[in-house]
Design a protein around this motif. Sequence first.
Motif, PDB file in Angstrom:
ATOM      1  N   ARG A   1       4.607  -9.710  17.788  1.00 48.35           N
ATOM      2  CA  ARG A   1       3.342  -9.228  17.098  1.00 48.35           C
ATOM      3  C   ARG A   1       3.306  -7.831  16.928  1.00 48.35           C
ATOM      4  N   ASP A   2       3.603  -7.478  18.248  1.00 47.35           N
ATOM      5  CA  ASP A   2       3.895  -5.677  18.302  1.00 47.35           C
ATOM      6  C   ASP A   2       4.977  -5.175  17.105  1.00 47.35           C
ATOM      7  N   LYS A   3       5.813  -5.843  17.051  1.00 44.86           N
ATOM      8  CA  LYS A   3       6.829  -5.353  15.946  1.00 44.86           C
ATOM      9  C   LYS A   3       6.251  -5.427  14.677  1.00 44.86           C
ATOM     10  N   ASN A   4       5.762  -6.383  14.321  1.00 46.03           N
ATOM     11  CA  ASN A   4       5.214  -6.747  13.036  1.00 46.03           C
ATOM     12  C   ASN A   4       4.024  -5.960  12.608  1.00 46.03           C
ATOM     13  N   ILE A   5       3.129  -5.885  13.639  1.00 40.84           N
ATOM     14  CA  ILE A   5       1.824  -4.904  13.250  1.00 40.84           C
ATOM     15  C   ILE A   5       2.261  -3.601  13.408  1.00 40.84           C
ATOM     16  N   LYS A   6       3.262  -3.116  13.778  1.00 41.95           N
ATOM     17  CA  LYS A   6       3.444  -1.542  13.629  1.00 41.95           C
ATOM     18  C   LYS A   6       4.290  -1.231  12.655  1.00 41.95           C
ATOM     19  N   ARG A   7       4.857  -2.501  11.999  1.00 42.54           N
ATOM     20  CA  ARG A   7       5.813  -2.296  10.641  1.00 42.54           C
ATOM     21  C   ARG A   7       4.874  -2.235   9.595  1.00 42.54           C
ATOM     22  N   TYR A   8       3.882  -3.451   9.646  1.00 43.98           N
ATOM     23  CA  TYR A   8       2.889  -3.399   8.544  1.00 43.98           C
ATOM     24  C   TYR A   8       1.946  -2.245   8.502  1.00 43.98           C
ATOM     25  N   ALA A   9       1.394  -1.878   9.737  1.00 45.31           N
ATOM     26  CA  ALA A   9       0.469  -0.924   9.791  1.00 45.31           C
ATOM     27  C   ALA A   9       1.082   0.550   9.111  1.00 45.31           C
ATOM     28  N   LYS A  10       2.283   0.702   9.616  1.00 43.72           N
ATOM     29  CA  LYS A  10       2.793   1.862   9.082  1.00 43.72           C
ATOM     30  C   LYS A  10       3.291   1.942   7.334  1.00 43.72           C
ATOM     31  N   LEU A  11       3.786   0.729   7.178  1.00 43.52           N
ATOM     32  CA  LEU A  11       3.912   0.571   5.399  1.00 43.52           C
ATOM     33  C   LEU A  11       2.730   0.722   4.827  1.00 43.52           C
ATOM     34  N   PHE A  12       1.356   0.060   5.306  1.00 43.29           N
ATOM     35  CA  PHE A  12       0.224   0.403   4.518  1.00 43.29           C
ATOM     36  C   PHE A  12      -0.647   1.674   4.684  1.00 43.29           C
ATOM     37  N   GLU A  13       0.033   2.306   5.835  1.00 44.77           N
ATOM     38  CA  GLU A  13      -0.635   3.618   6.268  1.00 44.77           C
ATOM     39  C   GLU A  13      -1.780   3.607   6.886  1.00 44.77           C
ATOM     40  N   ILE A  14      -2.048   2.714   7.615  1.00 40.53           N
ATOM     41  CA  ILE A  14      -3.314   2.480   8.441  1.00 40.53           C
ATOM     42  C   ILE A  14      -3.092   2.322   9.887  1.00 40.53           C
ATOM     43  N   GLU A  15      -1.960   2.987  10.406  1.00 40.81           N
ATOM     44  CA  GLU A  15      -1.677   3.271  11.957  1.00 40.81           C
ATOM     45  C   GLU A  15      -2.870   3.664  12.660  1.00 40.81           C
ATOM     46  N   ASN A  16      -3.476   4.777  11.933  1.00 42.59           N
ATOM     47  CA  ASN A  16      -4.565   5.636  12.646  1.00 42.59           C
ATOM     48  C   ASN A  16      -5.897   4.732  12.458  1.00 42.59           C
ATOM     49  N   ASN A  17      -6.035   3.677  11.954  1.00 48.70           N
ATOM     50  CA  ASN A  17      -7.364   3.013  11.675  1.00 48.70           C
ATOM     51  C   ASN A  17      -7.282   1.820  12.477  1.00 48.70           C
ATOM     52  N   LEU A  18      -6.571   1.318  13.069  1.00 51.56           N
ATOM     53  CA  LEU A  18      -6.521  -0.122  13.767  1.00 51.56           C
ATOM     54  C   LEU A  18      -7.670  -0.253  14.709  1.00 51.56           C
ATOM     55  N   ASN A  19      -7.902   0.809  15.385  1.00 46.52           N
ATOM     56  CA  ASN A  19      -8.927   0.790  16.425  1.00 46.52           C
ATOM     57  C   ASN A  19     -10.451   1.232  15.980  1.00 46.52           C
ATOM     58  N   ASP A  20     -10.433   1.226  14.236  1.00 45.93           N
ATOM     59  CA  ASP A  20     -11.637   1.474  13.736  1.00 45.93           C
ATOM     60  C   ASP A  20     -12.380   0.070  13.726  1.00 45.93           C
ATOM     61  N   PRO A  21     -13.838  -0.159  13.732  1.00 42.30           N
ATOM     62  CA  PRO A  21     -14.327  -1.286  13.508  1.00 42.30           C
ATOM     63  C   PRO A  21     -14.321  -1.749  11.854  1.00 42.30           C
ATOM     64  N   ILE A  22     -14.138  -3.145  11.843  1.00 45.02           N
ATOM     65  CA  ILE A  22     -13.852  -3.601  10.396  1.00 45.02           C
ATOM     66  C   ILE A  22     -15.220  -3.354   9.448  1.00 45.02           C
ATOM     67  N   SER A  23     -16.411  -3.223  10.032  1.00 40.63           N
ATOM     68  CA  SER A  23     -17.408  -2.953   9.383  1.00 40.63           C
ATOM     69  C   SER A  23     -17.460  -1.583   8.600  1.00 40.63           C
ATOM     70  N   SER A  24     -16.682  -0.527   9.247  1.00 44.28           N
ATOM     71  CA  SER A  24     -16.776   0.712   8.583  1.00 44.28           C
ATOM     72  C   SER A  24     -15.667   1.058   7.457  1.00 44.28           C
ATOM     73  N   MET A  25     -14.830  -0.177   7.100  1.00 45.76           N
ATOM     74  CA  MET A  25     -13.706  -0.222   6.184  1.00 45.76           C
ATOM     75  C   MET A  25     -14.142  -0.529   4.808  1.00 45.76           C
ATOM     76  N   SER A  26     -13.556   0.306   3.959  1.00 45.37           N
ATOM     77  CA  SER A  26     -13.746  -0.024   2.390  1.00 45.37           C
ATOM     78  C   SER A  26     -12.960  -1.491   2.198  1.00 45.37           C
ATOM     79  N   HIS A  27     -13.075  -1.922   0.972  1.00 41.79           N
ATOM     80  CA  HIS A  27     -12.590  -3.262   0.549  1.00 41.79           C
ATOM     81  C   HIS A  27     -11.018  -3.178   0.624  1.00 41.79           C
ATOM     82  N   GLY A  28     -10.484  -2.011   0.135  1.00 38.47           N
ATOM     83  CA  GLY A  28      -8.895  -1.759   0.253  1.00 38.47           C
ATOM     84  C   GLY A  28      -8.614  -2.123   1.593  1.00 38.47           C
ATOM     85  N   MET A  29      -9.331  -1.192   2.619  1.00 37.52           N
ATOM     86  CA  MET A  29      -8.665  -1.258   3.604  1.00 37.52           C
ATOM     87  C   MET A  29      -8.690  -2.500   4.458  1.00 37.52           C
ATOM     88  N   LYS A  30     -10.018  -3.340   4.058  1.00 42.62           N
ATOM     89  CA  LYS A  30      -9.885  -4.797   4.830  1.00 42.62           C
ATOM     90  C   LYS A  30      -8.818  -5.533   4.188  1.00 42.62           C
TER      91      LYS A  30
END
Length: 234
Positions: free
Chosen positions: A109-138
């Motif tokens: 999970r650590d490997k895959n989460i890092k890989r896809y979070a980097k790919l989708f450019e949201i590494e810095n948003n993983l600790n954000d509450p989902i309620s604060s995210m746009s439709h695209g981010m969700k």
Amino acid sequence: MIEIKNVTKKYGDKVALNDVSFTVPDGEIFAFIGHNGAGKTTLIKAIVGIHDFDNGEILINGKSIKENPVSCKSEIAFVPDNPELYENMKAIDFIDFICDMYEVSAEVRDKNIKRYAKLFEIENNLNDPISSMSHGMKQKIALISALAHDPKVLIMDEPFVGLDPKAVFDVKEVMNEMVKEGKIIFFSTHILDVAEKLCSKVAIIKNGKLVKTGSMKAIKGDKSLEKVFLELEG
């Protein structure tokens, strides 16, 4: 392999799916298209075990979704058209929750989460509450949650809605990588030019009835997929 055998689904007197049959082979990107209300989402939710159906059978790699739902679902990842996530959770907590359900090891999970979070450019948003995210981010969080457990079968309902152009490109690249590994991609879309370029197989549904299915080349011939679809609709 996904096998849809004579599936019928009714809502009262309305026939949402009318004796639908086709096969989605391993190592294929398969497009499922039709107008709004044609039955696409109903069938997709039947395949992943959310909706029951009245007649017929659906097999995931030889196992019945009705008789062996847990075993079937362990091989499936599903991304719905509207990412209904737990709004009160942080993104990383939701992804971990999905990984826990699929019993994904910490290393994987650590490997895959890092890989896809980097790919989708949201590494810095993983600790954000989902309620604060746009439709695209969700949608990106839903995709990471689906991909983190390396599913054999990826099923998506309108996966490109709300995604920015780079994310659309990245999702298509991931899909191509998965089929090279022999996995199955089955998705619905209204973006017919994307389906035409990306998919090797296609099924077209109209008013709950399958009207065309086969290789993309055979279905469209020397026309565009859009032209074929509009002729069938007309």
